[in-house]
Scaffold this active site. Structure first.
Site, short mmCIF file in Angstrom:
data_model
loop_
_atom_site.label_atom_id
_atom_site.label_comp_id
_atom_site.label_asym_id
_atom_site.label_seq_id
_atom_site.Cartn_x
_atom_site.Cartn_y
_atom_site.Cartn_z
N ASP A 143 -15.01 -18.30 66.88
CA ASP A 143 -14.31 -18.27 68.16
C ASP A 143 -14.09 -19.69 68.67
O ASP A 143 -15.06 -20.43 68.89
CB ASP A 143 -15.17 -17.47 69.16
CG ASP A 143 -14.40 -17.18 70.44
OD1 ASP A 143 -13.45 -17.91 70.75
OD2 ASP A 143 -14.78 -16.20 71.10
N ASP A 181 -25.64 -26.76 50.96
CA ASP A 181 -25.20 -25.74 51.91
C ASP A 181 -23.73 -25.39 51.67
O ASP A 181 -23.26 -25.45 50.54
CB ASP A 181 -25.45 -26.24 53.34
CG ASP A 181 -25.84 -25.12 54.28
OD1 ASP A 181 -24.98 -24.26 54.56
OD2 ASP A 181 -26.99 -25.10 54.73
N ASP A 190 -17.73 -36.86 64.00
CA ASP A 190 -19.14 -37.20 64.03
C ASP A 190 -19.77 -37.22 62.64
O ASP A 190 -20.98 -37.44 62.51
CB ASP A 190 -19.91 -36.20 64.92
CG ASP A 190 -20.70 -36.89 66.02
OD1 ASP A 190 -20.52 -38.11 66.18
OD2 ASP A 190 -21.50 -36.22 66.69
N ASP A 221 -19.28 -29.67 44.15
CA ASP A 221 -19.22 -28.26 44.55
C ASP A 221 -19.83 -27.44 43.42
O ASP A 221 -19.21 -27.21 42.38
CB ASP A 221 -17.76 -27.85 44.78
CG ASP A 221 -17.62 -26.40 45.27
OD1 ASP A 221 -18.60 -25.64 45.13
OD2 ASP A 221 -16.53 -26.05 45.75
N ASP A 226 -16.43 -27.95 40.89
CA ASP A 226 -15.46 -29.04 40.94
C ASP A 226 -16.04 -30.17 41.77
O ASP A 226 -17.17 -30.10 42.25
CB ASP A 226 -14.12 -28.55 41.49
CG ASP A 226 -14.22 -27.94 42.88
OD1 ASP A 226 -14.90 -28.54 43.74
OD2 ASP A 226 -13.64 -26.87 43.12
N HIS A 240 -21.35 -23.32 58.09
CA HIS A 240 -22.80 -23.48 58.20
C HIS A 240 -23.25 -24.87 57.74
O HIS A 240 -24.08 -25.52 58.38
CB HIS A 240 -23.48 -22.39 57.37
CG HIS A 240 -24.96 -22.29 57.53
ND1 HIS A 240 -25.85 -23.01 56.77
CD2 HIS A 240 -25.71 -21.53 58.37
CE1 HIS A 240 -27.08 -22.69 57.12
NE2 HIS A 240 -27.03 -21.81 58.09
N ASN A 254 -22.17 -43.46 68.49
CA ASN A 254 -20.76 -43.82 68.23
C ASN A 254 -19.85 -43.41 69.38
O ASN A 254 -18.62 -43.50 69.26
CB ASN A 254 -20.28 -43.17 66.94
CG ASN A 254 -20.24 -41.64 67.03
OD1 ASN A 254 -20.83 -41.04 67.93
ND2 ASN A 254 -19.53 -41.02 66.10
N VAL A 348 -42.86 -27.74 49.34
CA VAL A 348 -41.76 -27.60 50.30
C VAL A 348 -42.35 -27.63 51.71
O VAL A 348 -43.37 -26.99 51.97
CB VAL A 348 -40.99 -26.28 50.09
CG1 VAL A 348 -39.91 -26.11 51.16
CG2 VAL A 348 -40.37 -26.23 48.70
N SER A 397 -32.27 -22.31 60.37
CA SER A 397 -31.36 -23.21 59.66
C SER A 397 -31.20 -24.54 60.38
O SER A 397 -30.94 -25.57 59.75
CB SER A 397 -29.97 -22.57 59.56
OG SER A 397 -29.89 -21.71 58.47
#
Length: 948
Positions: A143, A181, A190, A221, A226, A240, A254, A348, A397
C-alpha cells in the site's frame, strides 16, 4: 528428514500503529517449506587420510559404487559447492567443514527420492542424505500509503543506544554485512552507494576472478541464477530484503530517510527468492557465497520451526568456522516455545523480538536457544517500491539486522576478535529484561537481554562458553532409569577469567543431576578447560516420564568474586517411542508400532540395524499380518507412494529389567486399527518382545517374539505373520544376494564380496515361509515387483507362497529384500499363539549359521543337561537332540507319549510299557516339539529342541 516443516519469513510489513504491527505479523497457516521435487543433497564420508592431510583443490570425487548406482537410476550428481576450498589444518581442528564433500543429486521423473535417499544412507559412503528445501516468501503489503512515516520515528536506535555507540565507532566501510534475502534496490536514496562491489569481476561477460560466477560485480541472485541481485521492479515483488537492508546498512548522516545501525558498514545483496517461475530458494547457497566473498557478518531474516538439517548446519559451520563470519538470524514470529532454524543452529546469534517497552512481543518466538532480543515492533526502514519510500514494519526479521549492524560495529571496534568473540561481546553487554513483569514467565528464553550497542563497543566483559560435550553412553535419546555422564569443554572467549565454576542444573522433573559442578581455575583469553576426569552425572527417573519428553539442561558459568554469571542451555530427548537394543554386536531399533530399524523409513525416528558399530544394514523393516489379500495389515511401504500405518501402539515399547541369561529385554503391545476405521482388519492384538544376550555364542542375534491374540468371534484360518526386511548391505546395496537355509529356517542376504551377512530366522510358531524379492529398477517380471510399490495382493503372496521364492540376486547380486514368515493353520477366538524370530548378522556365512544355531538353542533356553522332571520318574535326554531321544519312565502299567507341534497339533503317538524307551525325531524338520507323557500318575508336557 522426511517430515514437511512449516517455515516462514520472519518479518511482515506492518503499517500504521504498533498495535497494527502486532496484529499483522503472526505467521500464516500455509506451509512455506517444501522439498524440491526430484532433488537430494548428500555429503560423502571423508576418507581416513582426509582427517589429517590437506587434499587437492576442488570437489571430492564420487566413489565408483555411487556412480554405478546413479547410472542405474538415471540420476545425475554434481558438486553442490564446486568452488569451496578445503579447510586448513588449524580450521579443521576447530571443527571446520569441507563442503567439497557435498553433492546435489537430480533424479529423473518418476523416481522416488525416499528410495534413493535410503539407498545412499545404507551405502555406508555418505554422512547424510536429505531433501533440498525451497521456501516460499511471505508476501508483504505494498500500500503506497505506507511509504510516509515522518521523521524521528526510529525509536529502536535510541532504545539500543546506537547514538552513543556511534560516538565511539561508526564502523568502517571495510566491514561488509551479507544480506541473504529478497534482493535490494540500488537506486533507493538511502541505499545508493552502500553496496559492496566486486571490482575483480566487472561486467564484461567473463569470470575475471575465476570464482565460478560470471560478472558478479554487484552481487548474485541465487534464486534465478544470474548476476542481478536487485528485486524485480514491479509493485508485487518482495521488498523484504530492501527493508532488512535499511535496518542494517542504510546510509546514515546523509540528510535523507533514516539511519542504520551499521552506519558506515557496507552490505552485499544476495537475492534468494525467485522472480521467475523457474527460480528456487537459494538461502544456503548465498551463505556460502557471502562467506567466500569477504562478508564478516551475514544476516538471515528467514526460517521456521521444525527439525534441524545436517546440510544446513554444515553450511553455517562453513561460514562461521572456515571463514570466521558472525551469522545472525531471526528467532521467528511464532508465539511459541520452539526451535526455529536457522536461528537455532550452532554458531548462530539467534535474535528474538521485543516491543517498545522491552517486553516480549506477543507474536514473537521464545526459547532457550535464543541468544538475545532486540526491538521488533514499529521499525521504520526503507521500503523499496520507489527510490524515496519508507515504511513502518515489524517482526523478528527487523530485530536481527539491528544485531547484524552492531556486530559490524564490534568488528570495527575490536578487529582482533574472532566471530565467536564478537558474538560473546554482544551477548554479554545486553540490558537484562527477564525481571520485567511481562517477561518473568519467559525468563531464560529471551536470551541474555535486549541489545545495547553502546555497551557492546565500550565494555570489556567476561564470557565463557561450553564449546564441546561428550555423552556416555552417546545416544540420541535416553529412557526411563537410564544414567549418563557428560564431559564438557569450556572456552574463555573474552577477558582473562580469574576462575570459573560450571554448574549443571536440570530444568525438567524427569532428569536428575547427581553430580553437576566443576571448577576450572584461572583461564586466559581463548583458553579451554574441561571435566573429562570427573564428568557430570545424570539420571532419568524410572517412572512417569511422558513420551518424547524434551528435558532442558542449564549450564551456569560463574565466578562469584567478580559477579560474572552466564547461562547456556542444552536439550535431551527422554523416553522416545522406540528402544535400541545394543547389548551385543547387533544394534537393533524396535518401535512401538512394530517397525524395525526406523519408524517407517524416517532415520530421525530410530537408529536402524547395524553390526559392530558399522553402517546401517536395513532400509526398512516391519510387520505383515494377514488371512487373505483382503484382510491384511502392515506398517511398511505400499503401492501409493506411502507407508501403511495399520498398527497402533497400546503400550509403548520399553526396556525391561535384565532377567536370566538376557542382558537386555524390551516389550510393547500393539493392535490393528479396527473397523470401521480399518475395514480390512484381521482382528489381532500383538505383544512384541525383544531379547539380546552379550555372551558368546549369542552375540550376533536379537530374539523377537510376537504373541498374537484373536480379538474376533471367528476362527482365523489360516493366519500368516511375517517380517518384511529391505536389506541394503554396504558397500553396494545393488549387489546383494538373498538365500534360504531350509534346515535352519533362515532367510538371509549377503553382499556380493561376501563380507557381511544379515537375515531373519524363524524359530517357533507355525510353518516357516520365505519370499525373496528383487527391489531393483530393472527387476525381471514376476509375481511381486517392489520397485513400483508393494500392493496388498503382493504382500499376501509373500506370506502365503511357502518357500517357493527362496532366492533373489544370484550370481552378481541385486537390491534384495525378504519376507520371512510363519503360517499358522488357525487361531480360535480369544486364543493366543506365539511366533518367534531371530534377527542376525555376521561377517561370514559360517558365523551366521553358528548364530542361527545359537539362536535356536537360546530361544528355548533348554539346558544341555537333563532337566528335572515335571512328572515323577520321567526324564528325557539328550535335549537338544539331533534326532534320538532317550526316555526314562516310571515303573507303572505303561505310558503314552504324544509328539506335538508347538501349536499343539498331534504328529505321532507311542505306547510304552518298559521303564526305558527311545524316540527318533530324525524325520522331523529342525525346531521345537512338545512331548506329552501320560501315565496313571498324571501327565506332563516337555519341550524338546530338534537341531538341524
Amino acid at each position: 528428514m522426511s517430515l514437511l516443516l512449516r517455515w516462514f519469513i520472519c518479518g511482515a510489513a506492518l503499517l500504521g500503529s504498533a498495535t497494527a504491527a502486532v496484529a499483522q505479523s503472526a505467521a500464516p497457516d500455509a506451509p512455506t517449506r517444501t522439498a524440491r521435487p526430484g532433488v537430494l543433497v548428500f555429503r560423502l564420508k571423508a576418507a581416513p587420510a582426509d582427517a589429517g592431510q590437506p587434499r587437492r583443490p576442488g570437489p571430492v570425487a564420487l566413489p565408483a559404487a555411487l556412480s554405478t548406482t546413479f547410472k542405474v537410476f538415471g540420476a545425475t550428481a554434481r558438486p553442490k559447492f564446486p568452488q569451496a576450498a578445503a579447510p586448513t589444518a588449524a580450521r579443521r581442528q576447530a571443527g571446520a567443514v569441507d563442503l567439497g564433500l557435498v553433492y546435489e543429486l537430480t533424479l529423473p521423473a518418476g523416481t522416488s527420492p525416499a528410495q534413493l535417499r535410503q539407498r545412499l544412507l545404507k551405502s555406508g559412503l555418505v554422512e547424510y542424505a536429505e531433501p533440498l528445501y525451497d521456501y516460499r516468501p511471505l508476501q508483504l503489503p505494498n500500500d503506497p500509503r505506507a511509504d510516509t512515516t515522518g521523521t524521528g520515528e526510529q525509536y529502536h536506535l535510541k532504545k539500543i543506544r546506537a547514538y552513543q555507540a556511534w560516538d565511539v565507532t561508526k564502523g568502517d566501510t571495510s566491514i561488509v554485512i551479507g544480506i541473504a534475502d529478497g534482493g535490494t534496490r540500488f537506486t533507493h536514496e538511502d541505499l545508493a552507494g552502500k553496496n559492496q562491489l566486486n571490482r575483480a569481476d566487472p561486467i564484461d561477460g567473463l569470470d575475471n576472478d575465476g570464482d565460478g560466477y560470471t560478472d558478479n560485480y554487484y552481487g548474485w541472485d541465487f534464486a534465478d541464477h544470474d548476476n542481478d541481485p536487485e528485486r524485480a521492479r514491479n509493485p508485487t515483488d518482495l521488498t523484504h530484503g530492501v527493508m532488512v537492508t535499511g535496518v542494517a546498512a542504510a546510509a546514515t548522516n546523509n540528510g535523507l530517510g533514516g539511519a542504520s545501525v551499521g552506519y558506515l558498514s557496507r552490505y552485499m545483496p544476495l537475492k534468494i527468492y525467485p522472480s521467475t517461475p523457474q527460480g528456487s530458494f537459494g538461502g544456503y547457497e548465498a551463505i556460502v557465497y557471502a562467506a567466500e566473498h569477504g562478508c564478516q557478518v551475514i544476516n538471515l531474516s528467514w526460517g521456521g520451526p521444525g527439525a534441524p538439517s545436517r546440510f544446513e548446519q554444515e553450511v553455517i559451520d562453513y561460514a562461521a568456522l572456515n571463514h570466521d563470519v558472525v551469522v545472525v538470524a531471526a528467532a521467528g514470529n511464532t508465539p511459541q516455545d520452539l526451535d526455529f532454524y536457522p536461528a537455532s543452529y550452532q554458531h548462530v546469534l539467534s535474535v528474538a523480538m521485543t516491543a517498545r517497552t522491552d517486553v516480549r512481543s506477543s507474536v514473537g518466538t521464545f526459547s532457550y536457544r535464543v541468544d538475545l532480543s532486540a526491538p521488533g515492533e514499529g521499525i521504520v526502514t526503507t521500503l523499496g517500491i520507489t527510490d524515496t519510500d519508507y515504511t513502518r514494519t515489524g517482526g523478528s526479521s527487523f530485530a536481527a539486522p539491528q544485531v547484524a549492524g552492531v556486530a559490524a560495529l564490534v568488528r570495527s571496534r575490536f578487529p582482533g576478535y574472532n566471530a565467536a568473540q564478537v558474538a560473546a561481546q554482544i551477548r554479554r553487554t545486553t540490558d537484562f529484561i527477564d525481571n520485567l513483569p511481562g517477561n518473568v514467565a519467559y525468563a531464560g528464553r529471551l536470551g541474555s537481554g535486549r541489545l545495547n550497542a553502546f555497551r557492546a563497543v565500550t565494555e570489556q566483559p567476561y564470557s565463557a562458553r561450553v564449546v564441546a560435550r561428550t555423552a556416555s553412553p552417546d545416544r540420541t535419546y535416553y529412557g526411563p532409569a537410564d544414567t549418563l555422564r557428560l564431559a564438557v569443554r569450556v572456552q574463555n572467549l573474552l577477558r582473562e577469567l580469574p576462575g570459573l565454576t560450571v554448574t549443571l542444573t536440570s530444568l525438567s522433573p524427569y532428569l536428575t543431576v547427581r553430580q553437576g559442578e566443576f571448577s576450572t581455575g584461572a583461564l586466559a583469553t581463548l583458553a579451554e578447560a574441561g571435566n573429562a576426569a570427573a564428568p557430570f552425572q545424570l539420571a532419568v527417573v524410572a517412572e512417569g516420564v511422558p513420551l518424547n519428553t524434551r528435558a532442558v539442561l542449564r549450564y551456569r558459568l560463574h565466578h562469584e568474586a567478580s559477579g560474572y554469571s552466564e547461562d547456556q542451555y542444552e536439550t535431551l530427548l527422554l523416553n522416545p517411542d522406540f528402544v535400541v537394543l545394543d547389548a551385543n554386536n547387533l544394534r537393533l531399533t524396535l518401535t512401538s508400532r512394530g517397525n524395525l530399524g526406523y519408524e517407517a523409513t524416517n532415520p530421525s525416528l530410530g537408529e536402524g540395524i547395524s553390526y559392530r558399530q558399522g553402517p546401517p544394514l536395513l532400509a526398512e523393516g516391519g510387520l505383515l499380518l494377514a488371512t487373505s489379500a483382503q484382510r491384511l495389515a502392515s506398517n511398511v511401504r505400499n503401492d501409493q507412494r506411502g507407508t501403511d500405518a495399520d498398527f497402533v501402539s497400546q503400550a509403548q515399547v520399553r526396556r525391561l529389567p535384565a532377567a536370566g541369561p538376557a542382558d537386555q529385554r524390551a516389550e510393547g503391545r500393539l493392535r490393528e486399527l479396527l473397523p470401521p476405521e480399518n475395514p480390512r482388519a484381521v482382528g489381532v492384538a500383538l505383544r512384541q518382545q525383544a531379547t539380546a544376550r552379550a555372551a558368546a555364542p549369542h552375540q550376533n542375534y536379537v530374539l523377537l517374539e510376537y504373541q498374537l491374540t484373536n480379538l474376533t468371534a471367528d476362527t482365523l484360518r489360516p493366519l500368516h505373520l511375517g517380517l518384511f526386511m529391505d536389506w541394503d548391505l554396504p558397500d553396494d546395496p545393488a549387489r546383494n544376494v538373498a538365500r534360504w537355509d531350509a534346515a535352519r529356517h533362515l532367510g538371509y542376504v549377503f553382499d556380493a564380496p561376501e563380507t557381511i551377512f544379515a537375515g531373519v530366522q524363524h524359530l517357533a510358531g507355525g510353518q516357516p515361509s520365505v519370499f525373496s524379492l528383487d527391489n531393483s529398477a530393472d527387476a525381471p517380471a514376476g509375481p511381486v515387483r517392489l520397485n513400483d510399490g508393494f500392493s496388498r495382493t503382493e504382500k499376501w503372496l509373500t506370506l502365503s507362497s511357502g518357500t517357493t521364492n527362496a532366492t533373489a540376486g544370484p550370481p552378481t547380486g541385486t537390491d534384495a529384500a525378504q519376507v520371512v514368515g510363519a503360517a499358522l493353520p488357525y487361531l480360535a477366538p480369544a486364543d493366543s499363539v506365539t511366533v518367534a524370530f531371530a534377527v542376525l548378522a555376521a561377517p561370514s556365512l559360517t558365523e551366521l549359521q553358528a548364530a542361527a544355531d545359537a539362536a535356536s538353542a537360546g530361544y528355548q533356553q533348554v539346558p544341555t543337561a537333563i532337566r528335572p522332571a515335571a512328572l515323577a520318574g520321567v526324564r528325557l535326554y539328550p535335549n537338544p537332540t539331533a534326532g534320538p531321544v532317550r526316555l526314562e519312565l516310571p515303573a507303572t502299567d505303561g505310558a503314552t507319549v504324544r509328539v506335538l507341534s508347538v501349536l499343539g497339533r498331534q504328529l505321532a503317538t507311542y505306547h510304552f510299557r518298559q521303564a526305558t524307551a527311545s524316540l527318533d525325531l530324525s524325520g522331523y524338520p529342525a525346531g521345537v516339539y512338545l512331548l506329552r507323557v501320560e501315565t496313571s500318575a498324571g501327565a506332563a508336557t516337555y519341550r524338546v529342541l530338534k537341531r538341524p
